[in-house]
Design a protein around this motif. Structure first.
Motif, PDB file in Angstrom:
ATOM      1  N   GLU A   1     -16.690 -43.966  -5.368  1.00  0.00           N
ATOM      2  CA  GLU A   1     -17.722 -43.871  -4.353  1.00  0.00           C
ATOM      3  C   GLU A   1     -18.935 -43.159  -4.925  1.00  0.00           C
ATOM      4  O   GLU A   1     -18.810 -42.240  -5.735  1.00  0.00           O
ATOM      5  CB  GLU A   1     -17.197 -43.084  -3.143  1.00  0.00           C
ATOM      6  CG  GLU A   1     -16.005 -43.749  -2.482  1.00  0.00           C
ATOM      7  CD  GLU A   1     -15.429 -42.871  -1.396  1.00  0.00           C
ATOM      8  OE1 GLU A   1     -14.500 -43.303  -0.726  1.00  0.00           O
ATOM      9  OE2 GLU A   1     -15.935 -41.751  -1.230  1.00  0.00           O
TER      10      GLU A   1
ATOM     11  N   SER B   1     -21.706 -40.821  -4.051  1.00  0.00           N
ATOM     12  CA  SER B   1     -21.964 -39.886  -2.968  1.00  0.00           C
ATOM     13  C   SER B   1     -23.399 -39.921  -2.494  1.00  0.00           C
ATOM     14  O   SER B   1     -23.677 -39.688  -1.326  1.00  0.00           O
ATOM     15  CB  SER B   1     -21.612 -38.469  -3.422  1.00  0.00           C
ATOM     16  OG  SER B   1     -22.402 -38.108  -4.536  1.00  0.00           O
TER      17      SER B   1
ATOM     18  N   VAL C   1     -24.239 -42.066   0.602  1.00  0.00           N
ATOM     19  CA  VAL C   1     -23.561 -41.808   1.877  1.00  0.00           C
ATOM     20  C   VAL C   1     -24.095 -40.523   2.480  1.00  0.00           C
ATOM     21  O   VAL C   1     -24.162 -39.499   1.804  1.00  0.00           O
ATOM     22  CB  VAL C   1     -22.035 -41.678   1.656  1.00  0.00           C
ATOM     23  CG1 VAL C   1     -21.343 -41.394   2.978  1.00  0.00           C
ATOM     24  CG2 VAL C   1     -21.491 -42.945   1.026  1.00  0.00           C
TER      25      VAL C   1
ATOM     26  N   ARG D   1     -16.472 -40.101   6.994  1.00  0.00           N
ATOM     27  CA  ARG D   1     -16.042 -39.648   5.673  1.00  0.00           C
ATOM     28  C   ARG D   1     -15.130 -38.427   5.764  1.00  0.00           C
ATOM     29  O   ARG D   1     -14.571 -38.002   4.765  1.00  0.00           O
ATOM     30  CB  ARG D   1     -17.252 -39.297   4.803  1.00  0.00           C
ATOM     31  CG  ARG D   1     -18.368 -40.339   4.788  1.00  0.00           C
ATOM     32  CD  ARG D   1     -17.888 -41.664   4.236  1.00  0.00           C
ATOM     33  NE  ARG D   1     -17.494 -41.560   2.858  1.00  0.00           N
ATOM     34  CZ  ARG D   1     -17.011 -42.557   2.124  1.00  0.00           C
ATOM     35  NH1 ARG D   1     -16.863 -43.745   2.685  1.00  0.00           N
ATOM     36  NH2 ARG D   1     -16.687 -42.372   0.879  1.00  0.00           N
TER      37      ARG D   1
END
Length: 429
Positions: free
Chosen positions: A30, A32, A35, A42
């Motif tokens: 992922e 970061s 997001v 999350r």
């Protein structure tokens, strides 16, 4: 032509683009930065959040946290039975005598009326250091004053072995409870007579094997008796001390088997609840000074028990790396190990490339068995005040002496020695 800076910027951009494309192709990774930090989807563990800890059941301290248990007792000012201190006298303020003095002088359950020793030139210093303004100091020649004083309920004997029997018999003749360092006497017959006299006087003669009161060894014993490892197949004890005793002490110590090995013999028999039927031993004297005394500083003992359990004891009087005291119990269900204790067990260092380093083990027996020495005196005070029965019976002490004598015979004669036991000799359940 593009400038060098624009070319570098384009290369960096292309590399970042390849990294992002590669990351996007790997769903398990992922990014970061793409997001939002507060995206509730999350917060994978939020669903496990429970009520406030003030609304939950508080955790209880472990039974093994004896220091916290002692704090709770002190904090609540718990009195068990009589609050009157036990008037006592201490014979001997040498190495082991100082261990006992440190416990007696700080114990509110004790009124130390007398100290008896031959180091008269140190009496003033001892009185000032321990703040014993109400304690009377006597030489051995004046010891009758202790025995004739009706206030004295109990005596603790920490003098050289050769003096034990005489002091014990005199104390019992005057109706005192007796705590004596081992051995009780220099001969089996002498020890038997001491216990007979105690029975006639209606007083307890208590010879402490301090390892029975060590919290770690007590824990191992309880778990062995609870069957955690099943029927014990093998039990091993290692007992090495860093501090060589003085030659003067060794001359009157009754030898390594009766001075040192008895502790390990008693501990193993206590954990198992049985006595050996065959023993063998070998001994060496690595130090020439000890060889001249006809004694040993290095010993191996093997024991075979009626249940089939095999025992091994290793002893050394000289351990340069510190006090080395370990026990291992092995059976079909698993193994229990009591490893070496360290003064600051939580500290380790990783400096450079030298690897992990830990605080050394305790230096010698006064620090390693500090809790055991305090606990055995508390038990003795409970006996004097009628709150407990002796955890170590006279016939158990005599049994350990019998085993140690057989081991010594085996070492001298180079052969196995068989032992027999009657119903009256067997240890308590």
């Amino acid at each position: 032509m593009k400038s060098d800076k624009r070319l570098d910027d384009e290369r960096i951009g292309e590399e970042e683009g390849r990294e992002i494309s590669h990351a996007a192709a790997m769903p398990s990774l992922e990014i970061s930065r793409s997001v939002p930090h507060h995206d509730s989807c999350r917060m994978a563990t939020l669903k496990f959040k429970g009520p406030s800890p003030y609304q939950q059941k508080r955790p209880k301290p472990s039974d093994t946290d004896l220091e916290y248990a002692k704090f709770l007792k002190d904090f609540s000012l718990q009195f068990e039975g009589t609050t009157e201190p036990v008037p006592m006298a201490l014979f001997g303020v040498g190495r082991i005598g100082t261990v006992h003095l440190s416990g007696l002088a700080r114990n509110p359950r004790v009124e130390l009326l007398y100290i008896v020793d031959e180091v008269c030139d140190k009496f003033d210093d001892i009185k000032r250091y321990w703040k014993l303004e109400n304690t009377q100091f006597l030489s051995g020649k004046e010891s009758d004053k202790v025995f004739k004083d009706p206030r004295v309920q109990a005596v603790l004997i920490a003098t050289p072995t050769s003096t034990h029997q005489d002091l014990i018999t005199r104390a019992l003749a005057h109706g005192k409870y007796v705590f004596s360092e081992k051995p009780i006497a220099e001969s089996k017959e002498g020890a038997i007579n001491c216990y007979k006299q105690a029975k006639q006087a209606g007083k307890v003669l208590f010879s402490a094997f301090n390892r029975r009161f060590d919290p770690a060894f007590c824990n191992i014993k309880q778990r062995v008796r609870a069957g955690e490892v099943g029927h014990v197949h093998t039990i091993k004890a290692c007992s090495r001390d860093v501090q060589l005793p003085s030659i003067e002490y060794l001359r009157t110590s009754s030898g390594a088997f009766h001075d040192t090995a008895v502790h390990d013999i008693d501990m193993i028999c206590w954990m198992l609840g049985e006595y050996p039927i065959r023993v063998s031993a070998q001994g060496s004297a690595m130090a020439p000074e000890i060889a001249e005394l006809g004694d040993y500083d290095t010993i191996f003992i093997t024991l075979k028990f009626p249940s089939g359990t095999l025992g091994l004891i290793e002893i050394s009087r000289h351990s340069s790396h510190g006090n080395d005291q370990r026990v291992e119990v092995f059976g079909p269900k698993g193994m229990l190990i009591c490893a070496n204790e360290r003064p600051m067990s939580g500290i380790e260092s990783h400096i450079g490339s030298e690897g992990a380093n830990y605080i050394p083990t305790y230096y010698s027996f006064p620090s390693r068995y500090r809790h055991a020495y305090l606990a055995e005196k508390e038990h003795f005070l409970d006996i004097v005040q009628g709150k407990a029965k002796p955890a170590i019976m006279g016939h158990e002490t005599l049994a350990v002496t019998k085993i140690a004598t057989a081991c010594e015979q085996s070492a001298k004669e180079g052969k196995f020695v068989d032992l027999t036991w009657g119903p009256e000799d067997l240890p308590p359940e």
